[in-house]
Design an enzyme around this catalytic site. Structure first.
Site, PDB file in Angstrom:
ATOM      1  N   HIS A  80       0.823  -1.192   0.164  1.00 64.82           N
ATOM      2  CA  HIS A  80      -0.052  -0.062   0.128  1.00 64.82           C
ATOM      3  C   HIS A  80       0.964   1.072   0.080  1.00 64.82           C
ATOM      4  CE1 HIS A  80      -3.978   2.077   1.670  1.00 64.82           C
ATOM      5  NE2 HIS A  80      -3.372   2.937   1.010  1.00 64.82           N
TER       6      HIS A  80
ATOM      7  N   HIS B 224      -8.103  -6.180   6.624  1.00 66.36           N
ATOM      8  CA  HIS B 224      -8.013  -5.129   7.644  1.00 66.36           C
ATOM      9  C   HIS B 224      -8.131  -5.538   8.993  1.00 66.36           C
ATOM     10  CE1 HIS B 224      -6.650  -1.128   8.378  1.00 66.36           C
ATOM     11  NE2 HIS B 224      -7.182  -1.440   9.422  1.00 66.36           N
TER      12      HIS B 224
ATOM     13  N   GLU C 155      -2.402  -1.631  -3.385  1.00 67.17           N
ATOM     14  CA  GLU C 155      -3.454  -0.690  -2.738  1.00 67.17           C
ATOM     15  C   GLU C 155      -3.192   0.487  -2.764  1.00 67.17           C
ATOM     16  OE1 GLU C 155      -4.092  -2.510   0.888  1.00 67.17           O
ATOM     17  OE2 GLU C 155      -5.278  -4.222   0.328  1.00 67.17           O
TER      18      GLU C 155
HETATM   19  C1  LIG Z   1      -6.481  -1.125   2.540  1.00 68.20           C
HETATM   20  C2  LIG Z   1      -6.035  -1.824   3.904  1.00 68.20           C
HETATM   21  O1  LIG Z   1      -6.848  -2.185   4.825  1.00 68.20           O
HETATM   22  C3  LIG Z   1      -4.526  -1.908   4.183  1.00 68.20           C
HETATM   23  O2  LIG Z   1      -3.867  -2.043   3.307  1.00 68.20           O
HETATM   24  C4  LIG Z   1      -4.225  -0.990   5.314  1.00 68.20           C
HETATM   25  O3  LIG Z   1      -4.477   0.162   4.624  1.00 68.20           O
HETATM   26  C5  LIG Z   1      -2.714  -1.303   5.577  1.00 68.20           C
HETATM   27  O4  LIG Z   1      -2.135   0.051   5.710  1.00 68.20           O
HETATM   28  P1  LIG Z   1      -1.218   0.502   6.637  1.00 68.20           P
HETATM   29  O5  LIG Z   1      -0.101  -0.805   6.757  1.00 68.20           O
HETATM   30  O6  LIG Z   1      -0.611   1.700   6.207  1.00 68.20           O
HETATM   31  O7  LIG Z   1      -1.839   0.644   8.058  1.00 68.20           O
HETATM   32  N1  LIG Z   2      -6.310  -5.074   2.392  1.00 70.04           N
HETATM   33  C1  LIG Z   2      -5.916  -5.152   4.000  1.00 70.04           C
HETATM   34  C2  LIG Z   2      -4.262  -5.352   3.957  1.00 70.04           C
HETATM   35  O1  LIG Z   2      -3.776  -5.424   2.721  1.00 70.04           O
HETATM   36  C3  LIG Z   2      -3.750  -5.737   5.083  1.00 70.04           C
HETATM   37  O2  LIG Z   2      -4.495  -5.161   6.081  1.00 70.04           O
HETATM   38  P1  LIG Z   2      -3.753  -5.381   7.906  1.00 70.04           P
HETATM   39  O3  LIG Z   2      -3.702  -6.688   7.958  1.00 70.04           O
HETATM   40  O4  LIG Z   2      -2.282  -4.701   7.806  1.00 70.04           O
HETATM   41  O5  LIG Z   2      -4.564  -4.588   8.654  1.00 70.04           O
END
Ligand SMILES: CC(=O)[C@@H](O)[C@H](O)COP(=O)(O)O
Ligand SMILES: NCC(=O)COP(=O)(O)O
Length: 240
Positions: A43, A190, A70
């Site tokens: 992300h 998430h 993402e």
């Molecule tokens: C979209 C999602 O739920 C994850 O990609 C989350 O955004 C993780 O991002 P961070 O690792 O910056 O918290």
């Molecule tokens: N799309 C969710 C992700 O990539 C990871 O979310 P998290 O496990 O770090 O909360």
């Protein structure tokens, strides 16, 4: 079988903390795949607090499973994704300064925008997933945008699961059934973790992929990365 995509944002967080290249993010991604991960998720946020744009360019050269990028579809993000040409892009409505993703799209209000952006990726052969909450009217609206999949935002589930698992998962099961009926693929992510993952993947039908990062990388500090990935995979296998 639901696929596990490991989100390696937090490995990049640790690397950036000292300014060098330890831990080596590229090697970590390759090892995640070697340990059984069926996808790698990143992300790249506008402030590059963890995943940098150049990490994406380097990762796309080595990821041999499904690469999932993402982010909010800004001009810079769109250009990066088209350059990297991953298997999947997941569109997230995050404003730049947000601590972490904390909402799904309002697909009703953003329908025109999403209808404009999504073909850009699909025409490049990139599968599109849109980060959504469980509201049925929102699911119906996003189905009109041309997206291939939705990703169900599972923070509410993770928060409620310890209190009442059945109540926590109900909306997600219903959203998945509706999305499937509308021809959408279904991802989720998430705050999924070793405690709540098996129940979710057992109770939510048609689940193609879960992307998990924060809890998985945290668990790996105690359990080791190989053992941790295999424990998450086993939770999914036991559910299906
Ligand atoms: C979209 C999602 O739920 C994850 O990609 C989350 O955004 C993780 O991002 P961070 O690792 O910056 O918290
Ligand atoms: N799309 C969710 C992700 O990539 C990871 O979310 P998290 O496990 O770090 O909360």
């Amino acid at each position: 079988m639901t696929k596990l995509s490991v989100n390696i944002n937090k490995i990049a967080t640790l690397r950036n903390a000292r300014g060098g290249n330890v831990p080596d993010l590229i090697l970590a991604a390759q090892n995640c795949e070697r340990f059984g991960a069926q996808g790698i998720t990143v992300h790249p946020r506008p402030d590059e607090r963890h995943i940098r744009y150049n990490d994406v360019r380097e990762l796309t050269k080595v990821v041999s499973t499904e690469f999932n990028i993402e982010g909010y579809p800004s001009e810079d993000f769109i250009a990066l994704v088209l350059e990297a040409a991953p298997a999947q892009v997941t569109l997230v409505p995050d404003p730049p300064g947000v601590l972490t993703s904390n909402a799904g799209w309002n697909a009703i209000e953003n329908q025109v925008f999403l209808k404009e952006v999504i073909p850009t990726f699909k025409n490049a052969g990139i599968r599109v997933s849109v980060f959504m909450e469980c509201d049925p009217e929102q699911i119906k609206a996003v189905a009109q945008t041309g997206t291939d999949r939705i990703e169900l935002y599972t923070e509410d589930y993770a928060r409620e699961y310890p209190n009442d698992p059945e109540a926590a998962v109900k909306a997600y099961r219903e959203a998945a059934l509706l999305a499937h009926e509308l021809g959408l693929g279904i991802n989720a992510g998430h705050d999924l973790d070793l405690n709540n993952l098996r129940y979710f993947t057992k109770e939510v039908p048609h689940l193609a992929e879960v992307s998990i990062g924060h809890a998985l990388i945290s668990d790996a500090l105690y359990l080791g990365l190989e053992n941790t990935i295999q424990r998450y995979l086993r939770e999914i296998e036991m559910a299906q």
